[in-house]
Design a protein around this motif. Structure first.
Motif, PDB file in Angstrom:
ATOM      1  N   HIS A 160      -0.852   6.792  -1.314  1.00 34.39           N
ATOM      2  CA  HIS A 160      -0.696   6.067  -0.107  1.00 34.39           C
ATOM      3  C   HIS A 160      -1.577   4.928  -0.207  1.00 34.39           C
ATOM      4  O   HIS A 160      -2.683   4.996  -0.360  1.00 34.39           O
ATOM      5  CB  HIS A 160      -1.100   6.977   0.904  1.00 34.39           C
ATOM      6  N   ASP A 161      -0.893   3.717   0.114  1.00 33.15           N
ATOM      7  CA  ASP A 161      -1.954   2.501   0.460  1.00 33.15           C
ATOM      8  C   ASP A 161      -2.027   2.555   2.195  1.00 33.15           C
ATOM      9  O   ASP A 161      -1.122   2.959   2.801  1.00 33.15           O
ATOM     10  CB  ASP A 161      -1.110   1.257  -0.042  1.00 33.15           C
ATOM     11  N   ILE A 162      -3.126   2.015   2.235  1.00 33.52           N
ATOM     12  CA  ILE A 162      -3.643   1.752   3.538  1.00 33.52           C
ATOM     13  C   ILE A 162      -3.855   0.192   4.078  1.00 33.52           C
ATOM     14  O   ILE A 162      -4.636  -0.524   3.646  1.00 33.52           O
ATOM     15  CB  ILE A 162      -5.019   2.314   3.959  1.00 33.52           C
ATOM     16  N   ASP A 163      -2.480  -0.110   4.391  1.00 36.70           N
ATOM     17  CA  ASP A 163      -2.590  -1.836   4.640  1.00 36.70           C
ATOM     18  C   ASP A 163      -3.054  -1.936   6.017  1.00 36.70           C
ATOM     19  O   ASP A 163      -3.298  -3.215   6.060  1.00 36.70           O
ATOM     20  CB  ASP A 163      -0.866  -2.448   4.377  1.00 36.70           C
ATOM     21  N   SER A 164      -2.927  -1.275   6.922  1.00 34.84           N
ATOM     22  CA  SER A 164      -3.482  -1.504   8.226  1.00 34.84           C
ATOM     23  C   SER A 164      -3.639   0.043   8.904  1.00 34.84           C
ATOM     24  O   SER A 164      -3.112   0.963   8.510  1.00 34.84           O
ATOM     25  CB  SER A 164      -2.249  -2.327   9.109  1.00 34.84           C
ATOM     26  N   LEU A 193      -9.679   1.969  -4.605  1.00 33.05           N
ATOM     27  CA  LEU A 193      -9.678   0.328  -4.066  1.00 33.05           C
ATOM     28  C   LEU A 193      -8.188  -0.250  -4.076  1.00 33.05           C
ATOM     29  O   LEU A 193      -7.583  -0.328  -4.981  1.00 33.05           O
ATOM     30  CB  LEU A 193     -10.654  -0.275  -4.883  1.00 33.05           C
ATOM     31  N   HIS A 194      -7.845  -0.524  -2.667  1.00 34.39           N
ATOM     32  CA  HIS A 194      -6.556  -1.113  -2.559  1.00 34.39           C
ATOM     33  C   HIS A 194      -7.276  -2.656  -2.782  1.00 34.39           C
ATOM     34  O   HIS A 194      -7.622  -3.363  -1.710  1.00 34.39           O
ATOM     35  CB  HIS A 194      -6.013  -1.022  -1.263  1.00 34.39           C
ATOM     36  N   TYR A 195      -7.035  -3.331  -4.029  1.00 30.42           N
ATOM     37  CA  TYR A 195      -7.748  -4.819  -4.139  1.00 30.42           C
ATOM     38  C   TYR A 195      -6.515  -5.830  -3.369  1.00 30.42           C
ATOM     39  O   TYR A 195      -5.663  -5.593  -3.649  1.00 30.42           O
ATOM     40  CB  TYR A 195      -7.839  -4.792  -5.740  1.00 30.42           C
ATOM     41  N   THR A 200      -3.244  -3.114  -6.507  1.00 27.15           N
ATOM     42  CA  THR A 200      -3.283  -4.504  -5.730  1.00 27.15           C
ATOM     43  C   THR A 200      -2.417  -4.449  -4.726  1.00 27.15           C
ATOM     44  O   THR A 200      -1.340  -4.333  -4.823  1.00 27.15           O
ATOM     45  CB  THR A 200      -3.108  -5.773  -6.785  1.00 27.15           C
ATOM     46  N   HIS A 201      -2.908  -5.131  -3.523  1.00 29.17           N
ATOM     47  CA  HIS A 201      -2.066  -5.211  -2.227  1.00 29.17           C
ATOM     48  C   HIS A 201      -0.885  -6.189  -2.672  1.00 29.17           C
ATOM     49  O   HIS A 201      -1.129  -7.094  -3.328  1.00 29.17           O
ATOM     50  CB  HIS A 201      -3.200  -5.899  -1.173  1.00 29.17           C
ATOM     51  N   MET A 202       0.236  -5.914  -2.164  1.00 32.62           N
ATOM     52  CA  MET A 202       1.565  -6.854  -2.566  1.00 32.62           C
ATOM     53  C   MET A 202       1.835  -6.518  -4.024  1.00 32.62           C
ATOM     54  O   MET A 202       2.709  -7.112  -4.319  1.00 32.62           O
ATOM     55  CB  MET A 202       1.267  -8.188  -1.969  1.00 32.62           C
ATOM     56  N   LEU A 203       1.247  -5.462  -4.625  1.00 26.66           N
ATOM     57  CA  LEU A 203       1.529  -5.294  -6.261  1.00 26.66           C
ATOM     58  C   LEU A 203       1.447  -6.503  -6.775  1.00 26.66           C
ATOM     59  O   LEU A 203       2.173  -6.656  -7.738  1.00 26.66           O
ATOM     60  CB  LEU A 203       2.809  -4.536  -6.238  1.00 26.66           C
ATOM     61  N   PHE A 211       4.002   6.007  -0.880  1.00 28.50           N
ATOM     62  CA  PHE A 211       4.301   5.832   0.698  1.00 28.50           C
ATOM     63  C   PHE A 211       3.120   5.284   1.373  1.00 28.50           C
ATOM     64  O   PHE A 211       2.130   5.815   1.548  1.00 28.50           O
ATOM     65  CB  PHE A 211       4.876   6.904   1.208  1.00 28.50           C
ATOM     66  N   HIS A 212       3.004   4.227   2.178  1.00 31.86           N
ATOM     67  CA  HIS A 212       2.167   3.578   2.754  1.00 31.86           C
ATOM     68  C   HIS A 212       1.937   4.499   4.077  1.00 31.86           C
ATOM     69  O   HIS A 212       2.691   5.136   4.743  1.00 31.86           O
ATOM     70  CB  HIS A 212       2.758   2.110   3.347  1.00 31.86           C
ATOM     71  N   GLN A 213       0.576   4.581   4.293  1.00 30.99           N
ATOM     72  CA  GLN A 213       0.226   5.538   5.267  1.00 30.99           C
ATOM     73  C   GLN A 213       0.814   5.124   6.609  1.00 30.99           C
ATOM     74  O   GLN A 213       1.074   5.910   7.533  1.00 30.99           O
ATOM     75  CB  GLN A 213      -1.251   5.842   5.413  1.00 30.99           C
TER      76      GLN A 213
END
Ligand SMILES: [Zn+2]
Length: 247
Positions: A7-11, A89-91, A121-124, A208-210
């Motif tokens: 899971h990525d935590i974008d916000s 880390l979500h860089y 990396t964010h936005m891959l 899947f994004h959180q």
């Protein structure tokens, strides 16, 4: 086949106005609770953890330190780490002073959460320069490439000392790029898992994004987890890949 859940935590929060403008994305009950200030629809970390825990599954959360104040969720992250979830880390890529700002993110992460073993990396965003940088900075694995880009479902050495764990499924591709509805998306995921198995894949990584967990689309994650529990799959963490030496 080993399934790696990520899971990525974008916000972790959005203004009420933002939620209202997107009100058709939410269940009525959730929307009402959000408008009353009783529920934060963008912080679902604990809900995801309790869903996965029901089935004895563990997953990896990639958290940024540059997209919001990490202090807001640090206690949750430390707590889930103790319970066997992994946090990496979500860089967030920046084109100017790239190395310095990567080091800054790594340092801030490590101050609170321990050594960074893996990055996504964010936005891959990914290229050879970034992969070289990850290796040079002592990162053990990257999980930014899609399986289609990598040409394999399985982890492999993308650099001498850097493992790539490619992403087989990402929610944003299903609902954004492909514009599938929930039923089509679920069907596609199950089909792609069978396809990977037939190809002899040992690993299958899902992202899947959180923050999408309560949204239209993202909420099928619950169905995916239920499905996995009925199958003979092992649920693995990227750190199991590091230890397994299969690559
Ligand atoms: Zn992201």
């Amino acid at each position: 086949m080993n399934i790696i859940l990520t899971h990525d935590i974008d916000s972790i929060r959005k203004p009420i106005r933002h939620i209202w403008q997107r009100r058709n994305r939410y269940r009525t009950k959730d929307l009402i609770l959000a408008l009353m200030g009783l529920k934060n629809l963008y912080n679902n970390i604990e809900e995801i953890v309790s869903l996965e825990d029901k089935y004895g599954f563990r997953s990896t959360f990639f958290t940024p330190v540059f997209l919001f104040n990490i202090g807001e969720i640090i206690d949750i992250l430390k707590d889930i780490k103790k319970q066997g979830w992994d946090v990496q880390l979500h860089y967030v890529y920046e084109p100017v002073q790239t190395l310095g700002l990567f080091r800054m993110q790594k340092l801030l992460f490590e101050q609170e959460l321990g050594a960074v073993e893996g990055v996504r990396t964010h936005m891959l965003i990914i290229n050879d320069t970034l992969l070289d940088m990850f290796q040079h900075e002592g990162i053990k694995y990257d999980s930014t490439l899609r399986t289609e880009t990598a040409g394999t479902f399985d982890p492999y050495m993308i650099r001498e000392k850097l493992i790539e764990i490619p992403i087989a499924i990402m929610d944003a591709d299903l609902f954004g790029r492909m514009q599938l509805n929930e039923e089509q998306a679920l069907k596609f995921i199950l089909w792609k898992m069978r396809y990977a198995e037939q190809k002899g894949a040992k690993y299958f990584t899902i992202l899947f994004h959180q923050e999408s967990y309560t949204m239209k689309g993202g909420r099928i994650y619950e169905k995916i987890v239920k499905h996995l529990s009925t199958k003979n799959y092992s649920i693995s963490l990227p750190k199991d890949v590091l230890n397994s030496k299969v690559v």
